[in-house]
Design an enzyme around this catalytic site. Structure first.
Site, short mmCIF file in Angstrom:
data_model
loop_
_atom_site.label_atom_id
_atom_site.label_comp_id
_atom_site.label_asym_id
_atom_site.label_seq_id
_atom_site.Cartn_x
_atom_site.Cartn_y
_atom_site.Cartn_z
N CYS A 122 46.01 39.96 44.65
CA CYS A 122 46.20 41.34 44.21
C CYS A 122 46.76 42.13 45.38
O CYS A 122 46.68 41.68 46.52
CB CYS A 122 44.86 41.94 43.77
N CYS A 124 46.14 45.68 46.04
CA CYS A 124 45.58 47.00 46.40
C CYS A 124 45.12 47.09 47.85
O CYS A 124 45.16 48.16 48.45
CB CYS A 124 44.46 47.39 45.46
N LYS A 197 38.69 42.35 33.15
CA LYS A 197 38.28 43.18 34.28
C LYS A 197 38.40 44.65 33.88
O LYS A 197 39.47 45.11 33.49
CB LYS A 197 39.17 42.88 35.48
N LYS A 251 34.23 40.92 34.57
CA LYS A 251 33.88 41.74 35.73
C LYS A 251 33.87 43.20 35.35
O LYS A 251 34.81 43.65 34.69
CB LYS A 251 34.93 41.49 36.82
N SER A 278 30.31 45.05 43.79
CA SER A 278 29.77 45.80 44.93
C SER A 278 28.78 46.90 44.53
O SER A 278 27.74 47.06 45.16
CB SER A 278 30.92 46.40 45.74
C1 PBG Z 1 41.12 43.96 43.47
C2 PBG Z 1 39.64 43.75 43.42
C3 PBG Z 1 38.66 44.72 43.35
C4 PBG Z 1 37.45 44.04 43.34
C5 PBG Z 1 37.72 42.69 43.42
N1 PBG Z 1 39.09 42.53 43.44
C6 PBG Z 1 38.75 46.20 43.40
C7 PBG Z 1 39.41 46.97 42.36
O1 PBG Z 1 39.82 46.47 41.33
O2 PBG Z 1 39.54 48.17 42.62
C8 PBG Z 1 36.10 44.71 43.28
C9 PBG Z 1 34.94 43.87 43.65
C10 PBG Z 1 33.67 44.60 43.85
O3 PBG Z 1 33.51 45.80 43.54
O4 PBG Z 1 32.74 43.95 44.36
N2 PBG Z 1 41.69 43.32 44.57
#
Ligand code: PBG
Length: 328
Positions: A122, A124, A197, A251, A278
């Site tokens: 990804c 970001c 997701k 997720k 998280s």
């Molecule tokens: C994107 C990604 C995210 C998470 C995992 N992969 C963040 C998002 O989509 O903003 C979040 C994982 C977590 O909150 O533990 N690379």
């Protein structure tokens, strides 16, 4: 119909040995995946404030961590990078000298064959604007992002990644990645798709950890709407499987146990992962720090619930603690 007093459901609950005998859901370390954050530098173990016990690690510290994780019998690690420099496209992620390429090579040197080295695919964390792809106007350009995702994935595969986990929720990403991998001879690299997701506030602490908060707007034009029909998750999963996903993921986990169960029931035999994200981690940590709940018991109950809902694999920041607790 058997009923009381012939049948007494408590009969199976008096003796701890009987309770254990009739248990169905069991947890083990080899089904867990630990997320790790890597950054440039040396000797760096930068604590992540909102996620106690988690760190941004420089490669040398990361290698020590990987060895410890392998020794605990944990199934794998999934890697997130914080690059030296961010730019509009996320170039670091597409470079063989980038932070994740370095981390994958180091992890494979340290523990090949002992745990799986999985990469989050990804943009970001690598873009200056914090969105998960290339921008067009004020949104993410799906198809141009696919080209970059393929470049990023090939960097990971060349570095030796066992498995790639695309998390950007772009349409067609699994097909693009599978085709890209196969064209370079990486047909054995598995794809674990973040298939369902959701655009979730539970990712808050992660965005501090990965320095990946969007600089404007939000991710609701690509991640799923939690108020949409749960059947939409089924469609997402079906598409990804058709496109070649080996493992699919739901997720977050705890607020989406219904989605986990629905996917498990609809796609028998498909390995299913759930990401205990998280925010789910930090809430428990904060309450435990105040003495309001018992961390170990809450975590084991939660991981059991995620498993009982149908997850075969759990991505969790508690992987190391849980592995130790299982051994006690
Ligand atoms: C994107 C990604 C995210 C998470 C995992 N992969 C963040 C998002 O989509 O903003 C979040 C994982 C977590 O909150 O533990 N690379």
């Amino acid at each position: 119909m058997m009923s009381f007093p012939t049948t007494r459901l408590r009969r199976l609950r008096y003796n701890p040995l009987v309770r254990q005998l009739v248990q169905e859901t069991t947890l083990s370390a080899d089904k867990l995946i630990l997320p790790l954050f890597v950054r440039p530098g040396k000797g760096i173990r930068q604590p992540i404030n909102s996620m106690p016990g988690n760190f941004q690690l420089s490669i040398d510290e990361f290698v020590k961590e990987v060895k410890e994780v392998a020794a605990l019998g944990i199934g794998g690690v999934i890697l997130f990078g914080i690059p030296e420099l961010k730019d509009g496209e996320g170039s670091d992620a597409m470079s063989d000298a980038g932070i994740i390429a370095q981390a994958v090579r180091a992890a494979k040197d340290a523990a090949a064959g002992q745990l799986l080295v999985i990469t989050d695919v990804c943009f970001c964390e690598y873009t200056s604007h914090g969105h998960c792809g290339v921008l067009c106007g004020h949104g993410v350009d799906n198809d141009r992002t696919l080209d970059n995702l393929v470049k990023q994935t090939l960097v990971h595969a060349r570095a030796g990644a066992d498995m790639v986990a695309p998390s950007g929720m772009m349409d067609g990403m699994i097909h693009a990645l599978r085709t890209g991998l196969d064209s370079e001879g990486f047909e054995r690299v598995q794809i674990m798709s973040y298939a369902a997701k959701y655009a979730s506030a539970f990712y808050g602490p992660f965005r501090e950890a990965a320095e990946s908060a969007p600089q404007f707007g939000d991710r609701r034009s690509y991640q799923m709407d939690f108020a949409a029909s749960a059947a939409q998750a089924v469609r997402e999963v079906a598409f990804d499987l058709e496109e070649g996903a080996d493992i699919v993921m739901v997720k977050p986990a705890l607020a989406y146990l219904d989605v986990i169960r629905m996917v498990k029931d609809r796609f028998e035999g498909v390995p299913l992962a759930a990401y205990n994200v998280s925010g789910e981690f930090s809430m428990v940590k904060a309450a435990a720090e105040r003495g309001w709940i018992d961390e170990q018991r809450v975590v084991l109950e939660s991981l059991t619930a995620i498993t009982r809902a149908g997850a075969d694999i759990i991505l969790t920041y508690w992987a190391k603690d849980a592995a130790r607790w299982f051994n006690d």
